[in-house]
Design a protein around this motif. Structure first.
Motif, mmCIF file in Angstrom:
data_model
loop_
_atom_site.group_PDB
_atom_site.id
_atom_site.type_symbol
_atom_site.label_atom_id
_atom_site.label_comp_id
_atom_site.label_asym_id
_atom_site.label_seq_id
_atom_site.Cartn_x
_atom_site.Cartn_y
_atom_site.Cartn_z
ATOM 1 N N GLY A 58 0.796 -1.226 0.000
ATOM 2 C CA GLY A 58 0.000 0.000 0.000
ATOM 3 C C GLY A 58 0.825 1.271 0.000
ATOM 4 O O GLY A 58 1.842 1.364 0.695
ATOM 5 N N HIS A 59 0.383 2.262 -0.779
ATOM 6 C CA HIS A 59 1.146 3.518 -0.849
ATOM 7 C C HIS A 59 0.267 4.766 -1.022
ATOM 8 O O HIS A 59 0.775 5.877 -0.998
ATOM 9 C CB HIS A 59 2.153 3.460 -2.006
ATOM 10 C CG HIS A 59 1.509 3.315 -3.349
ATOM 11 N ND1 HIS A 59 1.165 2.084 -3.871
ATOM 12 C CD2 HIS A 59 1.134 4.230 -4.267
ATOM 13 C CE1 HIS A 59 0.605 2.263 -5.053
ATOM 14 N NE2 HIS A 59 0.571 3.552 -5.319
ATOM 15 N N VAL A 83 -0.384 11.936 2.438
ATOM 16 C CA VAL A 83 1.039 11.590 2.389
ATOM 17 C C VAL A 83 1.457 11.353 0.947
ATOM 18 O O VAL A 83 0.823 10.577 0.224
ATOM 19 C CB VAL A 83 1.330 10.316 3.217
ATOM 20 C CG1 VAL A 83 2.828 10.038 3.254
ATOM 21 C CG2 VAL A 83 0.768 10.450 4.626
ATOM 22 N N SER A 84 2.516 12.019 0.519
ATOM 23 C CA SER A 84 3.063 11.728 -0.804
ATOM 24 C C SER A 84 3.543 10.284 -0.829
ATOM 25 O O SER A 84 4.335 9.870 0.014
ATOM 26 C CB SER A 84 4.237 12.664 -1.105
ATOM 27 O OG SER A 84 4.956 12.212 -2.240
ATOM 28 N N CYS A 85 3.077 9.517 -1.810
ATOM 29 C CA CYS A 85 3.532 8.123 -1.906
ATOM 30 C C CYS A 85 5.008 8.067 -2.280
ATOM 31 O O CYS A 85 5.711 7.127 -1.920
ATOM 32 C CB CYS A 85 2.693 7.356 -2.915
ATOM 33 S SG CYS A 85 3.062 7.719 -4.637
ATOM 34 N N ILE A 106 15.030 8.519 -4.415
ATOM 35 C CA ILE A 106 13.597 8.251 -4.558
ATOM 36 C C ILE A 106 13.229 6.881 -3.998
ATOM 37 O O ILE A 106 13.997 5.911 -4.123
ATOM 38 C CB ILE A 106 13.154 8.371 -6.036
ATOM 39 C CG1 ILE A 106 11.638 8.480 -6.153
ATOM 40 C CG2 ILE A 106 13.701 7.232 -6.871
ATOM 41 C CD1 ILE A 106 11.066 9.729 -5.562
ATOM 42 N N ASN A 107 12.066 6.813 -3.401
ATOM 43 C CA ASN A 107 11.556 5.551 -2.871
ATOM 44 C C ASN A 107 10.036 5.644 -2.863
ATOM 45 O O ASN A 107 9.467 6.691 -3.207
ATOM 46 C CB ASN A 107 12.101 5.291 -1.463
ATOM 47 C CG ASN A 107 12.279 3.824 -1.167
ATOM 48 O OD1 ASN A 107 11.396 3.022 -1.448
ATOM 49 N ND2 ASN A 107 13.424 3.459 -0.592
ATOM 50 N N ILE A 108 9.370 4.589 -2.473
ATOM 51 C CA ILE A 108 7.914 4.576 -2.413
ATOM 52 C C ILE A 108 7.476 3.596 -1.331
ATOM 53 O O ILE A 108 8.136 2.568 -1.102
ATOM 54 C CB ILE A 108 7.306 4.204 -3.793
ATOM 55 C CG1 ILE A 108 5.782 4.381 -3.791
ATOM 56 C CG2 ILE A 108 7.701 2.804 -4.209
ATOM 57 C CD1 ILE A 108 5.150 4.241 -5.165
ATOM 58 N N PHE A 109 6.410 3.929 -0.657
ATOM 59 C CA PHE A 109 5.885 3.047 0.382
ATOM 60 C C PHE A 109 5.352 1.753 -0.237
ATOM 61 O O PHE A 109 4.774 1.756 -1.325
ATOM 62 C CB PHE A 109 4.740 3.729 1.139
ATOM 63 C CG PHE A 109 5.151 4.947 1.905
ATOM 64 C CD1 PHE A 109 5.729 4.845 3.158
ATOM 65 C CD2 PHE A 109 4.963 6.212 1.355
ATOM 66 C CE1 PHE A 109 6.118 5.981 3.863
ATOM 67 C CE2 PHE A 109 5.340 7.355 2.048
ATOM 68 C CZ PHE A 109 5.926 7.241 3.301
ATOM 69 N N GLY A 110 5.542 0.652 0.458
ATOM 70 C CA GLY A 110 4.871 -0.589 0.108
ATOM 71 C C GLY A 110 5.425 -1.361 -1.071
ATOM 72 O O GLY A 110 4.817 -2.332 -1.499
ATOM 73 N N GLY A 112 8.499 -2.719 -0.942
ATOM 74 C CA GLY A 112 9.618 -3.480 -0.406
ATOM 75 C C GLY A 112 10.937 -2.787 -0.671
ATOM 76 O O GLY A 112 11.021 -1.556 -0.648
ATOM 77 N N PRO A 113 11.984 -3.533 -0.972
ATOM 78 C CA PRO A 113 13.308 -2.941 -1.200
ATOM 79 C C PRO A 113 13.557 -2.594 -2.665
ATOM 80 O O PRO A 113 14.705 -2.460 -3.077
ATOM 81 C CB PRO A 113 14.247 -4.056 -0.739
ATOM 82 C CG PRO A 113 13.506 -5.309 -1.113
ATOM 83 C CD PRO A 113 12.044 -4.998 -0.903
ATOM 84 N N LEU A 114 12.493 -2.422 -3.454
ATOM 85 C CA LEU A 114 12.650 -2.186 -4.892
ATOM 86 C C LEU A 114 13.554 -0.999 -5.181
ATOM 87 O O LEU A 114 14.369 -1.021 -6.102
ATOM 88 C CB LEU A 114 11.276 -1.970 -5.533
ATOM 89 C CG LEU A 114 11.257 -1.809 -7.059
ATOM 90 C CD1 LEU A 114 11.687 -3.105 -7.735
ATOM 91 C CD2 LEU A 114 9.859 -1.413 -7.533
ATOM 92 N N TYR A 115 13.420 0.074 -4.392
ATOM 93 C CA TYR A 115 14.214 1.281 -4.609
ATOM 94 C C TYR A 115 15.367 1.427 -3.612
ATOM 95 O O TYR A 115 15.992 2.471 -3.540
ATOM 96 C CB TYR A 115 13.318 2.520 -4.501
ATOM 97 C CG TYR A 115 12.411 2.723 -5.692
ATOM 98 C CD1 TYR A 115 12.833 3.433 -6.807
ATOM 99 C CD2 TYR A 115 11.122 2.203 -5.703
ATOM 100 C CE1 TYR A 115 12.006 3.626 -7.896
ATOM 101 C CE2 TYR A 115 10.282 2.393 -6.787
ATOM 102 C CZ TYR A 115 10.731 3.109 -7.882
ATOM 103 O OH TYR A 115 9.908 3.292 -8.964
ATOM 104 N N GLY A 116 15.612 0.409 -2.833
ATOM 105 C CA GLY A 116 16.667 0.503 -1.837
ATOM 106 C C GLY A 116 16.120 0.170 -0.463
ATOM 107 O O GLY A 116 15.718 -0.969 -0.200
ATOM 108 N N GLU A 117 16.063 1.170 0.413
ATOM 109 C CA GLU A 117 15.534 0.952 1.757
ATOM 110 C C GLU A 117 14.053 0.593 1.698
ATOM 111 O O GLU A 117 13.295 1.165 0.918
ATOM 112 C CB GLU A 117 15.716 2.217 2.608
ATOM 113 C CG GLU A 117 15.221 2.059 4.034
ATOM 114 C CD GLU A 117 15.408 3.322 4.868
ATOM 115 O OE1 GLU A 117 14.913 3.347 6.003
ATOM 116 O OE2 GLU A 117 16.042 4.277 4.378
#
Length: 346
Positions: A58-59, A83-85, A106-110, A112-117
């Motif tokens: 979820g994001h 909240v900005s996703c 850049i990252n996104i909620f929900g 997983g580790p697709l973008y790093g953290e």
């Protein structure tokens, strides 16, 4: 707390999860009050985007500030926020120039580790939000959650599909794929003064909604959509086409067919593969192809004004309202197109 966790394609479960805590003093903890199931979530649900089993999905969400770090200056406990996703740092060259979706971190909620953290997602009772002063946006008291939740992701993407597509008032706009993103793109086009707005799809239930919202529906399974649009536009084609399906080369080529010479195709649908494109045709006809993610941070101020003035009402596209415990069923019906837009109320 309760949260929706992904374990394998089509296998998601509501389970207990550890409550998030403040990690950095710029963090906030948000209690989710409304979250959408987005088309991007389906890519994870189906296994097209690999995340770690047990990750929280979820994001797209709004909520109430539960805790803040000592360095959060613009928000207080109890504030209602969207909240900005997209998670950005606000300090790199891209952020300083207003290109938040291209942030170096850049990252996104929900996802997983697709973008790093890994940042656990919004289909949970509580969510840790980093860089709170940048990512959070206060919701005006008179605006209900259902009218603003998609400002987290889907609405800015739809809006960007219009304004970054060389749109001008009076333009004819064709939306290819009348799902939630397509519907919001059509709403945005209308709010900005578009002329004829076409909803192109093969699902008659979705086209019925398009007609109820005041748009011209075209069932591309029954008629030639390109010819139909040319009949409405003195043989030219649409001034702007918003491609809101994604995932395949065919849909981009179809969008190129629908647009007039020197018109623009705005690609909002999610694509993860490279394609063979008709570059020669694009050159001769001077058709423009732009790719759009949509930026909550960049567009939220102008969008909230359209929402406050009832020029955009995204609550009209909600088909199902469910509890967090029902989220696995919500994903199932959204995946099978037995719903239009599903929202979760933890």
């Amino acid at each position: 707390m309760k949260a929706l966790k992904w374990y394998a394609p089509y296998n998601v479960k509501i389970e207990e999860a550890e409550e998030p805590e403040i990690v950095e003093e710029t963090d906030a903890i948000i209690r989710t009050t409304l979250a959408g199931i987005c088309g991007t979530d389906l890519h994870v649900y189906r296994g097209h985007v690999q995340i770690v089993p047990g990750n929280i999905l979820g994001h797209e969400f709004v909520g109430i500030v539960e805790k803040i770090g000592r360095n959060v200056k613009n928000f207080e406990v109890g504030d209602r926020v969207v909240v900005s996703c997209w998670i950005a740092d606000g300090t790199c060259w891209y952020c300083k120039n207003g290109f938040y979706t291209q942030c170096n971190k850049i990252n996104i909620f929900g996802l997983g580790p697709l973008y790093g953290e890994e940042y656990p997602g919004a289909h949970a009772e509580l969510v840790r939000v980093p860089n709170a002063d940048l990512l959070l946006f206060k919701i005006p008291s008179e605006v209900e959650d259902e009218k603003v939740f998609a400002l987290s992701d889907g609405l800015p993407a739809s809006y960007a599909g219009i304004v970054e597509g060389n749109f001008k008032p009076g333009y004819s706009v064709a939306v290819l794929g009348f799902g939630p993103i397509g519907a919001m793109a059509a709403m945005c086009a209308k709010s900005l003064g578009a002329g004829k707005i076409f909803a192109v799809d093969i699902d008659e239930e979705r086209l019925k909604l398009a007609r109820e919202l005041g748009f011209t529906s075209i069932n591309s399974k029954e008629v030639d959509a390109s010819e139909e649009i040319r009949n409405y536009t003195e043989g030219r084609g649409a001034d702007l086409v918003v491609e809101a399906i994604g995932a395949s080369e065919e849909v981009i080529k179809k969008a190129i067919e629908l647009v007039r010479r020197k018109g623009t195709v705005s690609v909002v649908g999610m694509h993860v593969h490279d394609y063979n494109m008709p570059v020669g045709q694009l050159w001769v006809t001077e058709k423009r192809l732009v790719f759009v993610i949509g930026d909550t941070i960049k567009y939220r101020n102008e969008l909230i004004e359209l929402i406050k003035n009832n020029r955009i009402d995204i609550s009209k596209i909600i088909s199902h309202r469910i509890k967090l415990e029902e989220a696995p069923h919500g994903y199932e019906i959204f995946d099978k197109k037995k719903s239009f837009k599903v929202v979760i109320k933890p």
